[in-house]
Motif scaffolding. Structure first.
Motif, PDB file in Angstrom:
ATOM      1  N   GLN A   1      -3.824  73.255  22.370  1.00 56.72           N
ATOM      2  CA  GLN A   1      -3.838  73.459  23.815  1.00 56.72           C
ATOM      3  C   GLN A   1      -3.676  72.117  24.547  1.00 56.72           C
ATOM      4  OE1 GLN A   1      -3.249  76.405  24.658  1.00 56.72           O
ATOM      5  NE2 GLN A   1      -5.113  77.538  25.101  1.00 56.72           N
ATOM      6  N   ASN A   2      -4.321  71.082  24.048  1.00 54.53           N
ATOM      7  CA  ASN A   2      -4.194  69.757  24.650  1.00 54.53           C
ATOM      8  C   ASN A   2      -2.742  69.291  24.621  1.00 54.53           C
ATOM      9  OD1 ASN A   2      -5.006  67.188  25.731  1.00 54.53           O
ATOM     10  ND2 ASN A   2      -4.890  66.372  23.670  1.00 54.53           N
ATOM     11  N   ARG A   3      -2.111  69.495  23.502  1.00 53.51           N
ATOM     12  CA  ARG A   3      -0.701  69.084  23.365  1.00 53.51           C
ATOM     13  C   ARG A   3       0.202  69.836  24.338  1.00 53.51           C
ATOM     14  NH1 ARG A   3       1.161  66.943  18.041  1.00 53.51           N
ATOM     15  NH2 ARG A   3       2.969  65.834  18.749  1.00 53.51           N
ATOM     16  N   LEU A   4      -0.039  71.131  24.492  1.00 50.05           N
ATOM     17  CA  LEU A   4       0.760  71.934  25.423  1.00 50.05           C
ATOM     18  C   LEU A   4       0.569  71.472  26.864  1.00 50.05           C
ATOM     19  CD1 LEU A   4       0.250  75.555  24.020  1.00 50.05           C
ATOM     20  CD2 LEU A   4       2.377  74.250  24.069  1.00 50.05           C
ATOM     21  N   VAL A   5      -0.681  71.302  27.278  1.00 48.96           N
ATOM     22  CA  VAL A   5      -0.962  70.921  28.663  1.00 48.96           C
ATOM     23  C   VAL A   5      -0.423  69.531  28.964  1.00 48.96           C
ATOM     24  CG1 VAL A   5      -2.831  70.369  30.284  1.00 48.96           C
ATOM     25  CG2 VAL A   5      -2.942  72.446  28.911  1.00 48.96           C
ATOM     26  N   ARG A   6      -0.587  68.590  28.059  1.00 51.15           N
ATOM     27  CA  ARG A   6      -0.142  67.212  28.293  1.00 51.15           C
ATOM     28  C   ARG A   6       1.384  67.092  28.289  1.00 51.15           C
ATOM     29  NH1 ARG A   6      -4.423  66.963  30.645  1.00 51.15           N
ATOM     30  NH2 ARG A   6      -6.296  66.422  29.528  1.00 51.15           N
ATOM     31  N   SER A   7       2.067  68.059  27.665  1.00 49.19           N
ATOM     32  CA  SER A   7       3.535  68.033  27.684  1.00 49.19           C
ATOM     33  C   SER A   7       4.100  68.827  28.864  1.00 49.19           C
ATOM     34  CB  SER A   7       4.098  68.562  26.363  1.00 49.19           C
ATOM     35  OG  SER A   7       3.781  69.926  26.201  1.00 49.19           O
ATOM     36  N   GLY A   8       3.204  69.314  29.749  1.00 45.66           N
ATOM     37  CA  GLY A   8       3.649  70.013  30.951  1.00 45.66           C
ATOM     38  C   GLY A   8       3.867  71.503  30.777  1.00 45.66           C
ATOM     39  N   LYS A   9       3.506  72.066  29.633  1.00 48.34           N
ATOM     40  CA  LYS A   9       3.678  73.504  29.397  1.00 48.34           C
ATOM     41  C   LYS A   9       2.403  74.250  29.756  1.00 48.34           C
ATOM     42  CE  LYS A   9       6.941  72.584  25.720  1.00 48.34           C
ATOM     43  NZ  LYS A   9       7.132  72.533  24.284  1.00 48.34           N
ATOM     44  N   GLU A  10       2.525  75.551  29.877  1.00 49.06           N
ATOM     45  CA  GLU A  10       1.371  76.401  30.174  1.00 49.06           C
ATOM     46  C   GLU A  10       0.542  76.606  28.905  1.00 49.06           C
ATOM     47  OE1 GLU A  10       0.152  77.951  33.002  1.00 49.06           O
ATOM     48  OE2 GLU A  10       1.521  76.544  33.976  1.00 49.06           O
ATOM     49  N   PRO A  11      -0.785  76.551  29.021  1.00 46.97           N
ATOM     50  CA  PRO A  11      -1.624  76.809  27.839  1.00 46.97           C
ATOM     51  C   PRO A  11      -1.582  78.285  27.444  1.00 46.97           C
ATOM     52  CG  PRO A  11      -2.985  76.516  29.781  1.00 46.97           C
ATOM     53  CD  PRO A  11      -1.570  76.228  30.199  1.00 46.97           C
ATOM     54  N   LEU A  12      -1.894  78.551  26.197  1.00 46.72           N
ATOM     55  CA  LEU A  12      -1.929  79.919  25.678  1.00 46.72           C
ATOM     56  C   LEU A  12      -3.301  80.538  25.926  1.00 46.72           C
ATOM     57  CD1 LEU A  12      -0.234  79.186  22.237  1.00 46.72           C
ATOM     58  CD2 LEU A  12       0.864  80.017  24.311  1.00 46.72           C
ATOM     59  N   TRP A  13      -3.419  81.823  25.667  1.00 49.06           N
ATOM     60  CA  TRP A  13      -4.684  82.565  25.684  1.00 49.06           C
ATOM     61  C   TRP A  13      -5.455  82.387  26.986  1.00 49.06           C
ATOM     62  CZ3 TRP A  13      -5.005  78.878  21.331  1.00 49.06           C
ATOM     63  CH2 TRP A  13      -4.261  79.314  20.255  1.00 49.06           C
ATOM     64  N   ASP A  14      -4.791  82.445  28.109  1.00 45.17           N
ATOM     65  CA  ASP A  14      -5.440  82.354  29.412  1.00 45.17           C
ATOM     66  C   ASP A  14      -6.203  81.038  29.583  1.00 45.17           C
ATOM     67  OD1 ASP A  14      -5.946  83.343  31.969  1.00 45.17           O
ATOM     68  OD2 ASP A  14      -7.846  84.243  31.338  1.00 45.17           O
ATOM     69  N   GLY A  15      -5.753  80.005  28.906  1.00 41.76           N
ATOM     70  CA  GLY A  15      -6.344  78.675  29.065  1.00 41.76           C
ATOM     71  C   GLY A  15      -7.601  78.413  28.263  1.00 41.76           C
ATOM     72  N   ILE A  16      -7.964  79.305  27.347  1.00 43.99           N
ATOM     73  CA  ILE A  16      -9.149  79.076  26.518  1.00 43.99           C
ATOM     74  C   ILE A  16      -8.911  77.842  25.652  1.00 43.99           C
ATOM     75  CG2 ILE A  16     -10.538  80.012  24.623  1.00 43.99           C
ATOM     76  CD1 ILE A  16     -10.130  82.758  25.863  1.00 43.99           C
ATOM     77  N   MET A  17      -9.861  76.938  25.656  1.00 49.97           N
ATOM     78  CA  MET A  17      -9.839  75.666  24.926  1.00 49.97           C
ATOM     79  C   MET A  17      -8.773  74.699  25.431  1.00 49.97           C
ATOM     80  SD  MET A  17     -10.676  76.387  20.964  1.00 49.97           S
ATOM     81  CE  MET A  17     -12.002  77.401  20.418  1.00 49.97           C
ATOM     82  N   ALA A  18      -8.263  74.932  26.622  1.00 47.45           N
ATOM     83  CA  ALA A  18      -7.278  74.015  27.208  1.00 47.45           C
ATOM     84  C   ALA A  18      -7.997  72.985  28.068  1.00 47.45           C
ATOM     85  CB  ALA A  18      -6.273  74.787  28.059  1.00 47.45           C
TER      86      ALA A  18
END
Length: 154
Positions: free
Chosen positions: A72-89
């Motif tokens: 989730q950290n990798r997704l958010v930091r690369s500008g993408k939307e987190p998965l699973w409604d943002g759990i653990m993002a």
């Protein structure tokens, strides 16, 4: 390695089933209770200067259940939307002296946010103790100790 990947798995592999199930239930129940208290927001990985998440180092002791936070950290930091409604993002914006997502989480969840962090950290540290127990293996008396316990021959 099994004991870290899934709490209790190292003991189950060794045939210490009762201990393995006990560790699995206790560690995972504590971790997921903390995660539920914090609505999935208390476990996240972040190494930004404004948000160093040292708590994650304790939480990752649980093993696989804490690893989605890295993705989730990798997704958010690369500008993408987190998965699973943002759990653990991680929070999208963390700025000092301004309104940010982390501050909003603290406001919405109140004391549950801190309790969730505490529970998940305790679960990770408890699993580290279980890993040490699995590594040491079951206690088996040395042959010399067994001889001392036997009655003398008649």
């Amino acid at each position: 390695m099994l004991a870290w990947l899934w709490p209790g798995a190292g003991h189950l592999y060794q045939g210490r089933n009762i201990k393995g199930v006990l560790f699995m239930v206790c560690v995972l129940a504590t971790f997921f209770l903390g995660l539920a208290l914090g609505q999935g927001r208390v476990v996240y990985a972040s190494w930004l200067k404004s948000d160093r998440r040292w708590q994650y180092l304790c939480q990752v002791g649980v093993g696989l259940p804490a690893l989605p936070a890295l993705m989730q950290n990798r997704l958010v930091r690369s500008g993408k939307e987190p998965l699973w409604d943002g759990i653990m993002a991680p929070p999208a914006v963390v700025l000092e002296n301004s309104e940010d997502e982390l501050a909003r989480w603290h406001e919405q969840l109140s004391h549950k946010f801190d309790l969730g962090i505490l529970y998940t950290m305790i679960a990770g540290l408890l699993n580290v103790l279980a890993i040490c127990d699995a590594y040491a293996g079951p206690f088996v008396p040395a042959p010399e100790e067994e001889k001392k316990k036997l009655p003398p021959p008649s």
